[in-house]
Design a protein around this motif. Sequence first.
Motif, short mmCIF file in Angstrom:
data_model
loop_
_atom_site.label_atom_id
_atom_site.label_comp_id
_atom_site.label_asym_id
_atom_site.label_seq_id
_atom_site.Cartn_x
_atom_site.Cartn_y
_atom_site.Cartn_z
N ASP A 157 -42.74 26.79 -30.15
CA ASP A 157 -41.29 27.06 -30.07
C ASP A 157 -40.55 26.70 -31.36
N GLU A 158 -41.26 26.58 -32.49
CA GLU A 158 -40.61 26.36 -33.78
C GLU A 158 -40.38 27.69 -34.48
N ALA A 159 -39.31 27.76 -35.26
CA ALA A 159 -39.04 28.94 -36.07
C ALA A 159 -39.95 28.93 -37.28
N ILE A 160 -40.50 30.11 -37.63
CA ILE A 160 -41.22 30.27 -38.89
C ILE A 160 -40.18 30.71 -39.92
N THR A 161 -40.05 29.96 -41.01
CA THR A 161 -38.91 30.15 -41.91
C THR A 161 -39.28 30.59 -43.33
N ALA A 162 -40.55 30.42 -43.75
CA ALA A 162 -40.95 30.79 -45.11
C ALA A 162 -42.43 31.14 -45.12
N LEU A 163 -42.80 32.08 -46.02
CA LEU A 163 -44.19 32.54 -46.10
C LEU A 163 -44.66 32.57 -47.55
N ALA A 164 -45.96 32.39 -47.73
CA ALA A 164 -46.59 32.53 -49.05
C ALA A 164 -48.04 32.90 -48.84
N ILE A 165 -48.62 33.60 -49.82
CA ILE A 165 -50.04 33.95 -49.75
C ILE A 165 -50.86 32.79 -50.30
N LYS A 166 -51.86 32.37 -49.52
CA LYS A 166 -52.78 31.31 -49.98
C LYS A 166 -53.98 31.93 -50.67
N ASP A 167 -54.65 32.85 -49.98
CA ASP A 167 -55.79 33.56 -50.55
C ASP A 167 -55.87 34.93 -49.88
N PRO A 187 -52.40 23.48 -38.49
CA PRO A 187 -51.43 22.56 -39.10
C PRO A 187 -52.00 21.91 -40.36
N LEU A 188 -51.20 21.89 -41.43
CA LEU A 188 -51.63 21.30 -42.70
C LEU A 188 -50.83 20.06 -43.07
N TYR A 189 -49.52 20.07 -42.77
CA TYR A 189 -48.66 18.98 -43.23
C TYR A 189 -47.41 18.94 -42.37
N LYS A 190 -46.93 17.71 -42.10
CA LYS A 190 -45.67 17.54 -41.38
C LYS A 190 -44.88 16.42 -42.04
N ASP A 191 -43.65 16.75 -42.48
CA ASP A 191 -42.77 15.75 -43.05
C ASP A 191 -42.06 14.99 -41.93
N GLY A 192 -41.64 13.78 -42.24
CA GLY A 192 -40.95 12.99 -41.23
C GLY A 192 -39.59 13.55 -40.86
N ALA A 193 -38.95 14.26 -41.79
CA ALA A 193 -37.65 14.87 -41.50
C ALA A 193 -37.85 16.21 -40.80
N ASN A 194 -36.77 16.78 -40.32
CA ASN A 194 -36.84 18.06 -39.62
C ASN A 194 -35.97 19.11 -40.29
N HIS A 195 -36.03 19.19 -41.61
CA HIS A 195 -35.27 20.19 -42.33
C HIS A 195 -36.11 21.46 -42.51
N GLU A 196 -35.44 22.57 -42.56
CA GLU A 196 -36.10 23.86 -42.68
C GLU A 196 -36.74 24.04 -44.06
N ILE A 197 -37.98 24.51 -44.08
CA ILE A 197 -38.61 24.91 -45.33
C ILE A 197 -38.12 26.30 -45.68
N ILE A 198 -37.51 26.46 -46.87
CA ILE A 198 -36.92 27.75 -47.22
C ILE A 198 -37.71 28.49 -48.29
N HIS A 199 -38.65 27.80 -48.95
CA HIS A 199 -39.45 28.47 -49.98
C HIS A 199 -40.76 27.73 -50.17
N ILE A 200 -41.85 28.49 -50.37
CA ILE A 200 -43.17 27.93 -50.62
C ILE A 200 -43.71 28.54 -51.90
#
Length: 384
Positions: A95-105, A130-143
Amino acid sequence: YQLSPGKAMPIALFEKGTLIQDINETNNQIWVGTTKGAYCFDKWLKPAFGGYCFFEERSISRITCDREGTFWFASLDKGIFKVPNLETRLFPYQDEAITALAIKDATTLLAGTSSQRLLAFSAARGGFLPLYKDGANHEIIHILHEEALHTTLLCSDKITRLKQFGAPVVFPKAGKSLVSIAPNQYIMAFSNGIATLNLSPGKGMPSWTNALGFLDSLGDFRGRLVAYHPQLNMLLTATTKGLFYISPQGSGAIMQNSKPVYAACMVALNGYTYISTYQGEVFLLSPQRQLTSLYRPKQNQVITKLQVSNNTLWMLTDNGIVAYDTLSKKEQLYSIADGLPKAEYKDLILQNDALYVATSAGLVVFRQKLPSFNAVPPLMDIDN
């Protein structure tokens, strides 16, 4: 169970504990609704769609298909889902929003979420890791991901650097956008301007980046985007004061009819830059810094994200996705009628022949060559 005269043969199709709520035949296929999504099989009970589970996190109570080929999934917890095209898939994550995308491989994407979580997504695997979770809950806007350096940088209320080995490193800047100009050397747009980020110990930034100082003459402004052309050694900065270029040959503003250009998205490709504006127009900037209009909408709309595939511009708007062929000048809108969820659209990326859309409902995947019209004729009943 498979029933035959005098006996019932159990068939193991699901993991233990899965409750089956509906079985029906639709379009010569067997559909099974369970407490953990819906599954499709052929008449011999071999998995269809590669064994994909539709609405895995939902309790599906009924599946049916109407005469136009649209599928309808009834659930016990989230209402009814309408799926115009089964090739369009929605992958939710807790139920989380997906907010940013990037190509890994070649086979994997990176996805940022609204709670500052980083995920890896594989279409072949059909799910998130899951790879990483920050303690804060701010939206990731760019990767920004650099596979060769095993480095990923995340922009949110701060900039976070993740490496394959080692602890995360945090920089207290509210990042909006990042580009790499050399190994471990970056230019960033952040809430208070444009600045360099040097993560290469003992190595100074290229001397031409000192020209960033000319932006100070603009007064207070906010940084929005940065793009970089390594072939031209030219940096483009989109700000609340307009669009500017910086290079060893000089720096200055890029204007359209003597007016500032306010860029919402920039794509640097082979020395050219595709620029969408807050008025919805798309320009092509040549290596000589000449602007040419490629697309102008019928009505004003913000194109928040832009991708380029051959001669097609893929543009993300509040209403859905616009595909515009720059040769034929034809455009096609993909919306909730084509399988996009009724949600907020955040990001857009192309990989292979698929289009990935980050939304507040999850990650949407569909083919670039999705049919653009309904080929089923309507039923006519002339009564007068």
